[in-house]
Every structure is written in structure tokens, then in C-alpha cells.
Design an enzyme around this catalytic site. Structure first.
Site: not given
Ligand SMILES: *Cc1c(COP(=O)(O)O)cnc(C)c1O
Length: 446
Positions: A142, A236, A265
């Protein structure tokens, strides 16, 4: 538990916000509880009910709802100074210096406002830097709500189509998907498309799909494929950054150096944030140093930067990771024991301060070894079947999982995510008593 006030708020919300929420996962059934405030490792809902909170804002809250004093002081002073200026501030430099000092692959950063914005910008950067169009992502990974990665595979790597209405098929054509932990699939996609691939983007550990650990050597192999074909490797680390592997992040723990890393985050200290980091030569492709356009009114927001910097600095000066990892290990081991006794069709996954229980139905034959490098390897090999791909987790999702883990745990005052995909997180505010009470609730629920 009385939820009258939450129900009333949800009814009002439904008439002014799509689905009554501002982020889809919050629309839990039959209605979400609305939060009034946090308290340490707990939240209190609009009707005054208290829950042990293992959702932690879906990842950012390393300290739970108990903000360390230096973080609070920095936020207040930057708020009082007038929140933004449209000109740079010292705190942005300090934060970037901190991240560059601790994260092995990062020399330079660009701060943005969300994890989604970070992955959007990283994909644009990789395409601009390499002059190529295709990106490779993992099934079950994701990367936020963005056009390039909201795709699903119809079978083969090139058989991708948008996973939501609103994205043209012609966008999805530039994204190739492979199953996580499958070296042959990655090799094949590079054999066929190697000179068109701008980047491979992957989470070091799939954190939005029940937690899937990489098998040994997987990321090293991706690193080599990217090097051989002139493609970039993007990690990521929006979830894993400053959670898995402490201040070095998952890349430090794995010993694999990506070209580009996306953050979000935790690095915003509880405020909206994202960042793209990497070698100077690549990050300097962003305007105004280079040619790849990137910009944002709120980027590097001083209040966010102050919160994020103090958050990380506090972790550098206190045994934050020792505390959260220890409590999480107790939870993983405790839930594993309970499952062994009462519900062998559940598997406990996770590492560091992340944990999750996945309903997998099967257990291995005695003597079957788990190939995934999960941390409780010993107990895992004895009792559990660890998912290795996103599909393993998706196949196992059931209504039963939701009933047990959302409904029944919630009724006992334990707040977990309402599906088996998103991880649970331990914070510095959580206590031994929270762990003991949660294990007791698992015994009842299972
Ligand atoms: C939460 C998340 C995102 C998206 O971040 P947002 O601040 O919700 O846009 C992208 N990549 C990973 C791995 C995530 O856990």
C-alpha cells in the site's frame, strides 16, 4: 456500553461527509465510536467509554496520547510564533539533519504533507531521474491513495488495471505488479521490461496487509536487479520508518540501502507529514535544484517539523524502542500461546512494535518450517503459518475475523483495527497492565 452520543454524531456526519468519515477505514460497522480524547495508551469515546488503544492513529503515535514534554513545548512555541510563513525556517533544517544523520541511505530530504504525497513525488522523481515510465510494485503493498499504485493485477505483471473508478486504464499500464517475496516473478519482470523500469517501490515489510515479513535475501535481490538495470529501489517506510529498526528504520535493520525512501506517520510527531529522502544526486532532481516539479504550501510546516524533530530526538535520548518492542513481544508471545490453546487457525505476525493476528485457517504439518523471517521464528515454526504474500492474507479474511477482533474486543474495552489488514501498534504510553488486560480480553474473545 452505551454509544448513544456516537450514534447521534454518526447520523449527523452521514449527512455532511461521504460515508460519515474523512478516511475510509474509520467507517467501522455498524457505526464508528467517535473519540472525545486520548489518555496515555487509551482513548475515551464520546459516551465516556474507555478503550486500550492499539490503533494509534494507524501508526504515527509512537508516544500514544501522552505527548513528551519537549514535544508539547516545541509545538506550542511554534504555534504561538504564527504557524507558517511561505519562507524557510530553522526547524526544517534541524529535522532534515536529524533524519540524514540516522537513516543510512538518506543524505537529503524533501518534506511534504502526507505519506501519499511522498509516494506520488517519489514516483515522479524516479521517472524524471531515469527518463523511464514504468514502476514495479508488490501485490498487497500500500502506498496511499495515488493514481500510480491503486492498481490490481489480473494475473501477470503487465495485466494491471485500476483498482478504483476514476483512474484511466492508460495510467495503470505503466505499473507492473509482482507478488511480494517471489524472486522469480521479479527477475522475470526485469528480463522483459528491465530498460523501461524507473523504479521498484516496496514496503520493507508489508504493513497494511496483515504484516508480511520479507523472506531472507528478497530485498538484496531487488537491490541487485535495480543496480543491474539502472532502476531505482524505493523503500516506502511510511509505516516502518522510525518504528521498525528504531532510528535507522527498517533499511538499517535489513542492511539494504534503497536509493529513495518515503516517510510519513511518525516523522510528523502526530501532525500531517510525508518526506522523500535519498542520495543528494537523486533528491536534487526536485525543483528548484533540478527539473522535476515538486511544491507545497504547507510543506515543512514549522509546527509539524517541531513536533517531528522533538519526537525523534526524544527517542534518541530515552529507551523508547526498548519499551515498545518489549511490550509488543509480550503481546505476540501471549497471543500465540492463547491461539495455540484456543484457536490454532490464527497466526500471530509482526516485529518490533507491530503485531497482528491473522486468520489463516490452516496450520502447517508438524516439522514444516516457516520461510518468512519473522521474529518469533521459534514459536512460529512450531505453531504457526506465516503469510508470505499479500494474497495469503487476503485469502484468509473473513467476517469471523471482524466479529472476534473488532466487535468482541471492543466490547471488552480494547480498540483494534476492524479488519485483518492493518497492523496494531504499541506506544511508549502503553503499560504492562494494558498488555495483561489485552491478553485477558483475547482469552475471552477467542
Ligand atoms: C499510511 C501509508 C501511506 C499513506 O500515507 P498517508 O499519510 O495516509 O497518505 C503510504 N505508504 C504506506 C506504507 C503507508 O502505511
Amino acid at each position: 456500553m452505551n454509544h448513544d452520543r456516537s450514534r447521534e454524531l454518526y447520523d449527523r456526519a452521514l449527512s455532511v461527509m461521504a460515508g460519515g468519515v474523512n478516511s475510509s477505514v474509520r467507517a467501522t460497522k455498524p457505526y464508528p465510536f467517535f473519540i472525545q480524547r486520548g489518555d496515555g495508551g487509551h482513548v475515551i469515546d464520546a459516551d465516556g467509554n474507555r478503550y486500550i488503544d492499539w490503533v494509534m492513529g494507524y501508526g504515527p503515535l509512537l508516544y500514544g496520547h501522552q505527548i513528551p514534554e519537549p514535544v508539547e513545548a516545541a509545538v506550542q512555541s511554534h504555534t504561538a510564533a504564527g504557524p507558517i510563513y511561505g519562507a524557510p525556517t530553522e526547524i526544517e533544517v534541524k529535522h532534515a539533519e536529524f533524519v540524514a544523520r540516522h537513516v543510512p541511505s538518506v543524505e537529503m530530504l524533501r518534506f511534504v504533507n502526507s505519506g501519499t504525497e511522498a509516494t506520488v513525488s517519489a514516483v515522479r522523481l524516479a521517472r524524471g531521474y531515469t527518463g523511464r515510465e514504468k514502476i514495479v510494485i508488490m501485490e498487497g503493498g500500500y502506498h496511499g491513495a495515488q493514481e500510480s499504485t491503486l492498481v490490481e493485477s489480473g494475473g501477470g505483471p503487465t495485466d494491471t488495471r485500476p483498482s478504483t473508478p476514476g483512474i484511466p486504464d492508460s495510467f495503470a499500464e505503466h505499473t507492473l505488479t509482482v507478488p511480494f517475496n517471489d524472486p522469480e516473478a521479479a527477475q522475470q519482470v526485469f528480463e522483459q521490461h528491465g530498460d523501461e523500469i524507473a523504479a521498484v517501490m516496496t514496503e520493507p515489510t508489508l504493513g497494511n496487509m496483515g504484516i508480511v515479513q520479507p523472506v531472507e535475501g528478497y530485498h538484496e535481490m531487488l537491490r541487485e536487479l535495480c543496480d543491474d538495470h539502472g532502476s531505482l529501489l524505493i523503500f516506502d517506510e511510511v509505516i516502518t520508518g522510525f518504528r521498525v529498526g528504531g532510528l535507522e528504520c527498517a533499511q538499517g535493520k535489513l542492511g539494504v540501502t534503497p536509493d529513495v525512501t518515503t516517510f510519513g506517520k511518525i516523522i510528523g510527531g502526530g501532525y500531517p507529514v510525508g518526506a522523500i529522502g535519498g542520495q543528494a544526486e537523486i533528491i536534487e532532481e526536485f525543483t528548484p535544484a533540478g527539473e522535476v516539479f515538486q511544491s507545497g504550501t504547507f510543506s515543512g510546516h514549522p509546527v509539524t517539523m517541531a513536533a517531528g524533530y522533538e519526537y525523534l530526538n526524544y527517542a534518541a535520548e530515552n529507551d523508547v524502542y526498548g519499551h515498545v518492542n518489549d511490550l509488543a513481544e509480550q503481546l505476540r508471545a501471549g497471543i500465540t500461546d492463547i491461539c495455540e490453546d484456543q484457536a490454532p487457525e490464527y497466526t500471530v505476525v509482526g516485529s518490533d512494535s507491530m503485531f497482528k493476528t491473522v486468520f489463516t485457517r490452516d496450520r502447517p504439518e508438524d516439522g514444516d518450517l516457516c520461510e518468512a523471517g519473522c521474529e518469533q521464528r521459534e514459536s512460529c515454526c512450531r505453531y504457526d503459518y506465516c503469510p508470505k504474500t499479500g494474497a495469503d492474507v487476503a485469502d484468509a479474511a473473513t467476517d469471523r475475523w471482524e466479529r472476534v477482533h473488532w466487535q468482541e474486543m471492543k466490547d471488552q474495552g480494547v480498540f483494534l483495527t476492524a479488519n485483518q489488514y492493518e497492523s496494531q501498534f504499541v506506544s511508549y504510553a502503553h503499560t504492562q497492565a494494558d498488555v495483561d488486560e489485552t491478553l485477558e480480553a483475547y482469552k475471552q474473545a477467542l
